[in-house]
Each structure stands twice: as C-alpha cells, then as structure tokens.
Design a protein around this motif. Structure first.
Motif, short mmCIF file in Angstrom:
data_model
loop_
_atom_site.label_atom_id
_atom_site.label_comp_id
_atom_site.label_asym_id
_atom_site.label_seq_id
_atom_site.Cartn_x
_atom_site.Cartn_y
_atom_site.Cartn_z
N VAL A 38 0.84 -1.20 0.00
CA VAL A 38 0.00 0.00 0.00
C VAL A 38 0.88 1.26 0.00
CG1 VAL A 38 -1.84 1.21 1.24
CG2 VAL A 38 -1.72 -1.28 1.31
N ARG A 39 1.94 1.19 0.77
CA ARG A 39 2.83 2.36 0.87
C ARG A 39 3.38 2.80 -0.49
NH1 ARG A 39 7.86 1.41 4.59
NH2 ARG A 39 7.94 -0.50 3.37
N ALA A 40 3.65 1.81 -1.38
CA ALA A 40 4.22 2.16 -2.67
C ALA A 40 3.32 3.16 -3.40
CB ALA A 40 4.42 0.91 -3.51
N TYR A 41 2.02 3.04 -3.20
CA TYR A 41 1.08 3.97 -3.83
C TYR A 41 0.96 5.24 -3.00
CZ TYR A 41 -0.24 -0.33 -6.24
OH TYR A 41 -0.22 -1.48 -6.96
N ALA A 42 0.78 5.05 -1.70
CA ALA A 42 0.50 6.19 -0.83
C ALA A 42 1.62 7.22 -0.86
CB ALA A 42 0.27 5.71 0.60
N GLN A 43 2.86 6.74 -0.91
CA GLN A 43 3.96 7.70 -0.87
C GLN A 43 4.14 8.43 -2.19
OE1 GLN A 43 7.36 5.39 0.31
NE2 GLN A 43 7.44 4.20 -1.58
N LYS A 44 3.46 7.97 -3.24
CA LYS A 44 3.46 8.70 -4.51
C LYS A 44 2.23 9.59 -4.62
CE LYS A 44 4.05 4.94 -7.14
NZ LYS A 44 4.24 4.07 -8.30
N GLY A 45 1.35 9.50 -3.64
CA GLY A 45 0.12 10.27 -3.72
C GLY A 45 -0.90 9.65 -4.66
N GLN A 46 -0.73 8.35 -4.91
CA GLN A 46 -1.60 7.68 -5.88
C GLN A 46 -2.68 6.85 -5.16
OE1 GLN A 46 0.53 4.74 -8.17
NE2 GLN A 46 -0.93 4.81 -9.85
N ASN A 47 -3.86 6.79 -5.75
CA ASN A 47 -4.90 5.94 -5.17
C ASN A 47 -4.54 4.46 -5.35
OD1 ASN A 47 -6.31 8.22 -4.62
ND2 ASN A 47 -7.82 7.95 -6.26
N ILE A 48 -5.11 3.62 -4.48
CA ILE A 48 -4.83 2.20 -4.59
C ILE A 48 -6.02 1.52 -5.27
CG2 ILE A 48 -4.35 0.07 -3.30
CD1 ILE A 48 -3.49 3.10 -1.49
N VAL A 49 -5.77 0.99 -6.45
CA VAL A 49 -6.80 0.25 -7.19
C VAL A 49 -6.18 -1.09 -7.50
CG1 VAL A 49 -8.16 0.17 -9.29
CG2 VAL A 49 -7.72 2.36 -8.20
N ARG A 50 -6.52 -2.09 -6.71
CA ARG A 50 -5.86 -3.38 -6.89
C ARG A 50 -6.89 -4.50 -6.87
NH1 ARG A 50 -0.18 -4.12 -5.70
NH2 ARG A 50 -0.66 -6.28 -5.28
N ALA A 51 -6.70 -5.46 -7.76
CA ALA A 51 -7.63 -6.57 -7.87
C ALA A 51 -7.75 -7.33 -6.56
CB ALA A 51 -7.17 -7.52 -8.98
N SER A 52 -6.67 -7.44 -5.82
CA SER A 52 -6.69 -8.34 -4.68
C SER A 52 -7.21 -7.70 -3.39
CB SER A 52 -5.29 -8.90 -4.43
OG SER A 52 -4.41 -7.86 -4.13
N CYS A 53 -7.37 -6.40 -3.34
CA CYS A 53 -7.78 -5.75 -2.08
C CYS A 53 -9.16 -6.25 -1.65
CB CYS A 53 -7.82 -4.24 -2.25
SG CYS A 53 -8.55 -3.39 -0.85
N VAL A 54 -9.24 -6.78 -0.43
CA VAL A 54 -10.51 -7.29 0.07
C VAL A 54 -11.23 -6.24 0.92
CG1 VAL A 54 -9.92 -9.73 -0.01
CG2 VAL A 54 -9.35 -8.38 2.03
N GLY A 55 -10.69 -5.04 0.96
CA GLY A 55 -11.40 -3.96 1.64
C GLY A 55 -11.56 -4.16 3.13
N CYS A 56 -10.58 -4.82 3.75
CA CYS A 56 -10.70 -5.04 5.18
C CYS A 56 -10.57 -3.74 5.96
CB CYS A 56 -9.63 -6.02 5.65
SG CYS A 56 -7.95 -5.36 5.51
N GLY A 57 -9.94 -2.74 5.36
CA GLY A 57 -9.85 -1.43 6.00
C GLY A 57 -8.77 -1.32 7.06
N VAL A 58 -7.97 -2.35 7.22
CA VAL A 58 -6.97 -2.31 8.29
C VAL A 58 -5.82 -1.37 7.94
CG1 VAL A 58 -5.27 -3.69 9.54
CG2 VAL A 58 -7.62 -4.47 9.35
N CYS A 59 -5.47 -1.28 6.64
CA CYS A 59 -4.41 -0.33 6.28
C CYS A 59 -4.81 1.07 6.71
CB CYS A 59 -4.15 -0.37 4.77
SG CYS A 59 -5.60 -0.12 3.74
N SER A 60 -6.06 1.42 6.46
CA SER A 60 -6.54 2.74 6.82
C SER A 60 -6.55 2.92 8.34
CB SER A 60 -7.95 2.92 6.25
OG SER A 60 -8.63 3.94 6.92
N ALA A 61 -6.87 1.83 9.05
CA ALA A 61 -6.93 1.92 10.51
C ALA A 61 -5.55 2.12 11.12
CB ALA A 61 -7.58 0.67 11.09
N VAL A 62 -4.55 1.39 10.63
CA VAL A 62 -3.24 1.45 11.27
C VAL A 62 -2.40 2.64 10.80
CG1 VAL A 62 -3.07 -1.04 11.65
CG2 VAL A 62 -2.11 -0.06 9.57
#
Ligand SMILES: Cc1cc2nc3c(=O)[nH]c(=O)nc-3n(C[C@H](O)[C@H](O)[C@H](O)COP(=O)(O)OP(=O)(O)OC[C@H]3O[C@@H](n4cnc5c(N)ncnc54)[C@H](O)[C@@H]3O)c2cc1C
Ligand code: SF4
Ligand code: SF4
Lengths: 444, 475
Positions: free
Chosen positions: B418-442
């Motif tokens: 996730v960081r690879a996108y976030a540190q570029k300011g890019q949204n994360i659009v990935r086939a495998s994301c199950v939307g657990c929301g834990v990245c956002s929480a931590v």
C-alpha cells in the motif's frame, strides 16, 4: 553525464536520487554511514514497539537500487575537499564527484547538562540510537524523558508499550504549547496521563546523577526533586549534522546555508533537508525545516536543478501531521499557538475530549488561514485548493463534508461544529451535502 | 536486532498487565479447548453436559478475556509486540499451532475416523461430542462436517468478539465484524441445519432412500462453491421433496454469480463478499487477525499471486464447463477424458482440500491469514477483475501526508504494498484488495480512505505530490 554524489540516504537524499534517475542518465552514488538501505526514520518507534521489523520500514525492496542504477555506499564521510572535488572517508578511502549533494540530516541536541553523557542517557534519531535504546531499556524500574516535543512523546509511547514506568519532564506550561494552541495542548496533556505517563509540566532537568559504574541512577529537576531512573531520553530538539564540512569552505551557520535553488556558496555543491538552512526563509516557514515532507519536496526540486532545469524550492501551503499516542493530528495552513492580532479563532471539541477542530481566519476578509484537526481526518487536497482559491471560513464550513477523510461508517461532526460556529459568530451557515463532483475538482 | 522475547499471548497486553479476571477468562477458554481434546482422546465424557460447557467456555472465556484486555486500555491501534510474540512472529508456538491445524485438516478430509466419525454405528471421540447438538437440531448424529462447521462458527464468534474489542474505536471494523459473525452464524450454520431439520435437505426417507444433499449456505457462491454444478448437487436442488427451497437455492446461486456479484462489486468493490460475508474471509478476519502481517509484500509474491489465482480460475471454469457438458449430454467423459477422475477429483483434492483448507487455514501462523483468498480463490479472482477494471471502489490517498512508515503494507493481509502507492500520492486500485480497511486503521497519519466514488480520476497518478509548487504541471 555527470557524477553526482549524495551524502545521506534519508528521504532528502533518496528523493533527489530517484528523481535524478527519472530525469537523466547521470551517475548517482548515495553514501550513508547509518544503514545500507533507505528506511523510514519516522517508523523507528514502531520497530521498538514490535509493530514492524526493520525490513518493513524500507520503502523500496533491496533490488530497487541496482535496477535503477543508484549506487549505494556504506561509509562515513569525514572531510569534504571542495577544491579537489573529493570526499575523504573515515577508512582513508576517497571518492571524486562532479556535483555534491549534502543531505546529512540532523543530530539530537544536548544542552550541556551534568551527566548527559552517562550510560543510559541518549537521544533518538538514528538506527543506532534505536539499538542503543533496545539495550538500554532492559529491566528498568523507571525511565525519564526530557523534552516535550514530538520525539519525546514518541519515546514515552515506546517505553509504555513495554510497560516501563515513564516520567515525562516538559519545560513548558503545557505539552508542545509553543506550537499547539491551548485546547489541543490540554487535550494531549490529558491523553498522556490517560496512558499512565507521569507528566511533569513546567519542569526542567537540572542534573543527571551517576551510579558507581557510570550509569544513570537518577535525575534532579529544576525544583530540586530527585527521580530515580535507569534511563534518560533526551529529546530536546535536533540540529543540523554538518561536522563533516569543517574546513571545506562551504558556508554554514546552524545549517548549510543555501539559496532558493538549494545551492551553497560553492559551485556544484548543494544541500537540502534537515541539514540545510535557507539564507531567506520561505514566507512564514522556518529557515531550517526539519520534517519529512519538506525534505521530500526539496529533493523533488533539487533533482531538476541537477538535471539542468534550474528549479527553486517553492513549497506550497504548509501541512504537517503527527500522532500523539492514540490521537492523530493533522494541520493545514498556519495555526499559531496564539492567534495573531489580525486573526480570528474558532475551536470545537467533542464531548469525549479526544476530537477537536480549530480554524483561524483573517479578520478583515474572512479568508481561512489554517486548520488543526485532532482525532479525525481531513482531506489534504480540499484545504490545499481552498487556500489557493482564497476561500472564506464560511465557505469552508459550508463544504466541510467534502473534506472529511475519516473511514466510512464513522460518525460525523460537521453539523455540531457548524451549530457552534453559528452560535458564537452570529451566522447562519448551512451545511452542504458531500459532493463527489467538487471532491474530484480538488484533484487536478 | 534481537527483540524476540518468547511470549504466548496473542493480543497486545503485556503479561505483566494480565489481571485476575483475564487469567480466569483465559483458563475458562482453555478449559473449553481441553474438553475438545479430551473428547478426541475418547475420555468418557457425557457429551450432553460437556458439549455445551465447551462451547460456552470457549466463546465466553474469549469474550471476557478480550473485553478485559482491551477495555482497560485507551482505544486505539493495538499492535504492540506483534513481532515479539512467538505465536505471531513465526516462533515455536506458531509452528506448533500450524502443525496442529494442518494435522486436524488432514484427518478431517481423509481420515475422519481419527476424529471419531463412524459411518454406520455410534460416533466416537470429537465427533461424538457434537452428537447431542446434532440430535437436538435435526434428529440424527453428527458427521465430521457438522463438528467442523460448529467449531468453525465458534472460532468466528469467539475471536470476532475479541476483534470487536480490539477495534472498538473503528466503526467500519465494528460493523464489518458483526456482519461476518452474523453471516456465519445465520447463513452458513443455522439456516442449513434448520433446513435439514425441516426435511428440505439431506433427507433419507423412511424407505431408506437418500434424497440428496445440496449446499444450503446461500452466500457460498460458485466458483468458490466449486461443486455447485456437479450433477448430484443440481439433482438435489431439483429434488421434489425439497421444493420450493431447492429451486430457490438453484436460482439464487446462479443469480448471485451472474448478477449480484458483478453489480455489488461494481458499486462497492469485492469487499462486500470477502470481508463482510464470506466464510473463509470471516475466519481470516477473526481467528486469522493475529497473523495478517505475515503475508509477503515482495514483488515476487504479487507475480506469483496473479499467475496462481488466474490458473485456479481457469481450472474451475474448465472443470465446471466439462461437468455441465457431462450433465446435459449424460456422458461421463469428454475427448476421452473421464470427467470425474481427470477434472473433478483433482480440483477437489488439490484446490478444495489442500489449497483452501490445509494451506489456507493450517498455514495461518506461517504465511498469513489470507493465502487462499489471495493466491487461490476463484471467486476472489473473478471479483478482482471487476474491481480492477470496472468498479467505483478505491482507496484514496490523502495528498502528501504519507511518511512512508510502512504500517499499511505490513498489516495488509493481502500483501499489497500500500505504501508504494500512498507515498506517490496515488490511489490504490488493486484486484486483490478485500477492503478489510486495516491499512486505513493502522495508518498513523490519516492517509488512506476506502471509498466508492465516480470512476473518473480513480487511477490518477499525480505528476507531483501536492504541497510542492516548485514543479509546475505544465513543465
Ligand atoms: C524518531 C523520529 C520521528 C520523526 N517523525 C516524523 C514525522 O512523523 N513526521 C515528519 O515530518 N518528520 C518526522 N521526523 C523528522 C524526519 O524524520 C526528518 O526531518 C527527516 O528524516 C530528515 O531527512 P533527511 O534526509 O534530511 O536526513 P536524515 O534522514 O537524517 O538522513 C541523513 C543521513 O545521512 C547520514 N550521514 C550524515 N552525516 C554523514 C556522514 N558524514 N557520512 C555518511 N553519512 C552521513 C546519516 O547517517 C543519515 O543516514 C522524525 C524524526 C525522528 C528522529
Ligand atoms: S489494501 Fe487495505 S483494505 Fe485492501 S486488503 Fe490491504 S489492508 Fe485491507
Ligand atoms: S501507514 Fe500511512 S503514513 Fe505509513 S506508509 Fe502507509 S500510508 Fe504512509
């Protein structure tokens, strides 16, 4: 093709290197004495707390550097010879350069306290500091932290994660109150105590006492109180790490003096990040900017200059963030500890005492100047755009839903905030519904 | 740095913090597990008494332990010591649990006799412990699958309660977890058992004739439920004695695959399934939560993932197509290949049992809690394609606020960097994301937000991260 040598593999040096590679074919070498690879200094605390291991704090996998032809060298630069364009390493080796970038970061401050060099007394800046802290914090009955800033509270959190009793000496009347206004600062005071940290406000360190083995056994505070402890964390700020430049002819004051192009007084020598000091500060910004984001932005600009597209460092609207134990903090624009004479102020706090919002705006025009939000999240793009467009506080409040960045399904506070604002300011602002159209317009 | 201290706790609280209530609760929960082990070892226990005691102690003990542990701390992220504890950092304890789980699955799938299942005659051991419950619900003794389903449900409920206390500050996590718990308890466990009790499924007539069995967990959609189109399954759903329920399941199963899944995935991403209702996901999010950081974030793992999950998907499509061909033409082979032994059996063995069961759950403590969901599940693969190319779901990055700390990537159970996108300011659009929301929480800087918005600008990669005016977009 030039031979570009960068001293320092932190965010500043690495951003420069990455962007030079994107723009050119120059030879790039990055030197660091600290670690083989770039890691996120901001994540040091999480290694100690067991949230991550060192390897997780590396933003790029180890193969990245070779693939992008960025040479890495682990060595300590002792001396810079700008006439001979040569670096001298501590092991006696040398290295030539065409262009030199100094990105050596900071080192922790020490203010000449008696006992500050005892065993068990340390700052927290480098990876080595973290290793020292790991060794220094075994079997403690108490730790004392001196200095109420961002690294101080991080260190307190680190120690508490291992159930070590912590006394936190803060010179100011209230936590970080030279930056945070009263309400926010009080909130954090309360939260620190909630975490069973023994917070001592308006308390200074006078002396650190040694046991018979040269290890700390206690500290004495300004009021003469003795606190037994086996560890002292000194977190009273950092200053530029520029010892290697002595005798190089590169002009320094507290940091390496640079012009807006991040150029030093010597041709082909540049400096950026924590170690650079601007001859002319940018607007309201400090002449030495010691945050992650500014190091990154300077790197983006400097890479272009190095690739023959002279580019000034022109930061946009200020933003920053931190986390105080469990309370997240974001800020956009300028919110001073005390409102200036030409500024109006609004502060809302949730009844749970852990969420708040502060707004500052210009009295004469109503233009928003800054926002602090703690305990909930706001959209960077929204505020950046609103500042650029010179939006008024009324406009911002009306559209506050567009800026909410909390996770889905969270309770929202906009209505409560606006009701209080209307009451206090005799206004009748109506909250608009969230609009995706406006949100997408932020991003362009 | 050697910070590994052996520690058997599975949640944050340092052992020093453990108070009497916590200790008692832990003992009670362990007592429940002990009953299971004793029953397994054929210790003579009165199942009618000890089975309810086991269930209540496991759920009750875990709930009280979780409540006590987390409620006495301020709300917030509780990942202290995750990489120090033996169980959660691939230590000896983790290996022990992994081996135990793997062993359990092997016996369950291929040697049910060893867990006490007796085909004709009285059950023994672990399965016998659940006879009274099975008798009470549907008037016949338990099977190894009844025992497994009950334990599975208990695991989701008990560890779901713990998760709820751990994330009590986060309403997204709270509501999502209640959703997976209800989905398991009601749709996967209770309704199918009630249907069997009401003779709408799994019935043997008084004449001794077996009327057939179909999977009555309505949310277990093909292709995850790979035998949906097997002839025994299609026939059972059309069995007269089971109407109208059987037909409802047949129609719902196809409608969910053909309409429900694409529409919902378009609107809110595959998370509606993977981290809100799915049974595999439910176990991963509750019992598997302490292991989510063990997924590999390496680029190599991502490459393997794409290769593997799509292969499984092709496998299930081909296997199903062949199965349907056989069903409608009444043949048992295609192009000279036997449908059962060349298609169905290998899929069931390698994918259904080894991949989804043994590796998927048995290896939680080694490879993380979503190995099956990430590398294998064809349902996830199908939804992933929709999510990647035609969906409103994305994780929005908050401008320039990322400090590249790595918490998001570390705690992404799907191994997304996730960081690879976030540190570029890019949204994360990935086939495998199950939307657990834990990245956002931590995330300690408020950088990530899961949201459903217009497809326009969903993938935007900003030329420069905002906050920097040095570089103009025009140049
Ligand atoms: C614990 C901690 C938490 C922080 N948290 C935040 C935060 O949340 N948000 C934020 O914005 N900022 C934060 N900061 C500040 C931020 O990390 C710094 O501003 C930033 O890392 C500075 O980057 P830099 O590249 O300029 O220097 P550095 O990261 O310090 O890199 C300089 C490198 O140069 C090396 N070096 C120096 N001299 C020599 C030499 N002579 N020879 C060889 N190598 C040399 C150093 O060893 C070091 O590796 C934090 C800092 C600390 C210490
Ligand atoms: S990217 Fe975030 S929401 Fe998606 S699976 Fe990973 S942690 Fe969960
Ligand atoms: S957790 Fe947040 S700040 Fe840290 S790397 Fe991820 S997005 Fe960036």
């Amino acid at each position: 093709m030039h031979n570009i040598v960068i001293i320092g593999n932190g965010i500043s040096g690495i951003t420069t290197a990455r962007h030079v590679r994107k723009l050119s074919d120059h030879k790039i070498t990055v030197i660091s004495a600290e670690t083989d690879h770039f890691f996120s200094r901001t994540a040091l605390m999480y290694i100690y707390m067991g949230h991550m291991k060192y390897e997780h704090t590396k933003p790029y996998e180890d193969w990245f550097w070779e693939k992008n032809r960025i040479d890495l060298k682990r060595a300590f630069v002792e001396k810079v010879d700008t006439d001979g364009k040569t670096l001298h390493f501590s092991d006696g080796e040398t290295m030539g350069y065409d262009k030199l970038v100094i990105a050596t970061g900071s080192k922790p401050n020490k203010f000449g306290w008696p006992g500050q060099d005892l065993e068990g007394v340390q700052g927290l800046y480098s990876y080595q500091d973290l290793e020292t802290m790991e060794a220094n914090t075994k079997n403690l009955s108490r730790a004392v932290i001196v200095g109420g800033g961002l690294i101080g509270i991080e260190m307190a959190e680190m120690l508490r994660s291992r159930n070590i009793p912590v006394t936190f000496l803060v010179r100011e009347e209230s936590f970080w109150d030279n930056v945070l206004p009263y309400g926010e600062s009080q909130m954090i005071n309360r939260h620190i105590k909630e975490h069973h940290i023994d917070l001592r406000l308006a308390t200074e360190l006078k002396e650190i006492i040694s046991d018979e083995n040269g290890r700390v056994k206690a500290v004495i505070t300004g009021t003469g109180e003795t606190i037994q402890c086996e560890f002292v964390g000194l977190t009273v700020g950092v200053s530029p790490n520029i010892g290697l430049l002595k005798g190089s002819g590169i002009e320094t004051k507290r940091g390496v003096l640079v012009d807006p192009f991040l150029k030093t007084n010597i041709d082909n020598v540049y400096a950026l990040g924590d170690c650079a000091e601007f001859l002319e500060p940018n607007g309201e910004r400090k002449s030495i900017e010691q945050v992650w984001y500014t190091g990154r932005m300077m790197g983006e600009a400097l890479a272009r200059t190095l690739c023959d597209k002279p580019t000034k460092y022109e930061p946009g609207h200020w933003f920053n963030s931190a986390k105080f134990l469990d309370i997240e903090y974001q800020t956009y624009g300028w919110v001073w500890a005390k409102a200036k004479d030409n500024e109006n102020d609004f502060y809302w706090e949730h009844k749970n005492g852990k969420i708040c919002l502060r707004l500052r705006w210009e009295k004469s025009t109503g233009k928003l100047l800054g926002v602090n939000n703690l305990g909930f999240r706001l959209r960077h793009h929204a505020f950046d755009k609103w500042f650029k467009e010179g939006r008024t506080v009324d406009y911002v409040l009306e559209h506050l839903k567009d800026a909410n960045f909390d996770p889905e399904l969270y309770k929202t506070y906009e209505a409560e905030i606006i009701a209080q604002f209307n009451r206090e300011n005799g206004k009748n602002i109506q909250l608009k519904k969230k609009s995706w159209k406006r949100i997408l317009d932020f991003v362009s | 740095m050697s910070t590994t201290e052996p520690n058997l706790s599975i949640s944050n609280p340092h052992p020093e913090d453990t108070d009497v209530i916590q200790k008692v609760a832990l003992v009670v929960a362990c007592f429940g597990v002990l009953i299971l082990l004793a029953a397994w070892a054929n210790v003579a226990l009165d199942a009618a008494i000890f089975m309810p005691i086991a269930i209540i102690s496991m759920i009750g003990g875990t709930t009280v332990y979780g409540a006590r542990s987390y409620l006495k701390q301020p709300e917030g992220i509780k990942n202290n010591g995750v990489w120090h504890f033996s169980l959660t950092s691939r230590g000896a304890f983790a290996w022990a649990v992994g081996i135990l789980l793997t062993g359990f699955y092997i016996l369950l799938y291929w040697f049910p006799g060893y867990v006490g299942f007796v085909q004709s005659g009285e059950n023994q051991g672990l399965v016998a412990l659940f006879d009274p419950l099975s008798m009470a619900i549907k008037g016949r003794p338990a099977s190894q699958w009844f025992m497994y389903g009950t334990l599975y449900t208990i695991a989701i409920l008990a560890l779901g309660m713990k998760f709820i206390f751990k994330y009590r500050h986060n309403r997204y996590q709270l509501i999502r977890t209640i959703s997976v718990m209800i989905a398991q308890l009601v749709f996967a466990y209770t309704i199918p058992e009630i249907l069997a009790a009401l003779n709408y499924n799994d019935v043997t007539t008084t004449a001794g004739e077996y009327a057939g069995y179909y999977d009555a967990d309505i949310k277990n959609v093909w292709p995850l439920d790979y035998d949906f189109f097997y002839s025994y399954h299609l026939d059972a759903m059309q069995e007269e004695a089971y109407q109208p329920v059987g037909m409802i399941y047949l129609i719902a199963g196809m409608a969910l695959f053909l309409v429900g899944t694409p529409v919902l995935t378009y609107l809110i991403g595959k998370r509606w399934y993977c981290s809100w209702v799915c049974g595999c996901g439910g176990l991963a999010e509750t019992a598997g939560d302490p292991f989510r950081h063990l997924s590999s974030k390496k680029l190599g793992a991502w490459k393997l993932e794409r290769w593997l999950i799509h292969s499984v998907m092709i496998f299930v499509f081909v296997m199903t197509a062949v199965t349907l061909y056989g069903y409608f033409t009444g043949t048992s082979s295609v192009f000279g290949l036997d449908i059962y032994s060349k298609f169905q059996k290998p899929y069931g063995f390698f994918i259904g049992a080894i991949f989804s069961g043994i590796i998927g759950v048995g290896f939680y403590p080694m490879l993380g809690n979503r190995v099956w969901c990430r590398f294998g599940c064809p349902m996830a693969g199908y939804m992933g394609i929709i999510q990647r190319f035609k969906s409103k779901f994305r994780i929005t990055t908050n401008g320039g606020q990322c400090i590249s700390c790595g918490n998001c990537s570390t705690y992404c159970e799907q191994g997304i960097d996730v960081r690879a996108y976030a540190q570029k300011g890019q949204n994360i659009v990935r086939a495998s994301c199950v939307g657990c929301g834990v990245c956002s929480a931590v995330c300690p800087r408020g950088v990530l937000k899961l949201e459903n918005g217009p497809e326009e600008k969903r993938y935007d990669l900003p030329p420069i991260i905002i906050g920097n005016e040095s570089v103009k977009i025009s140049d």
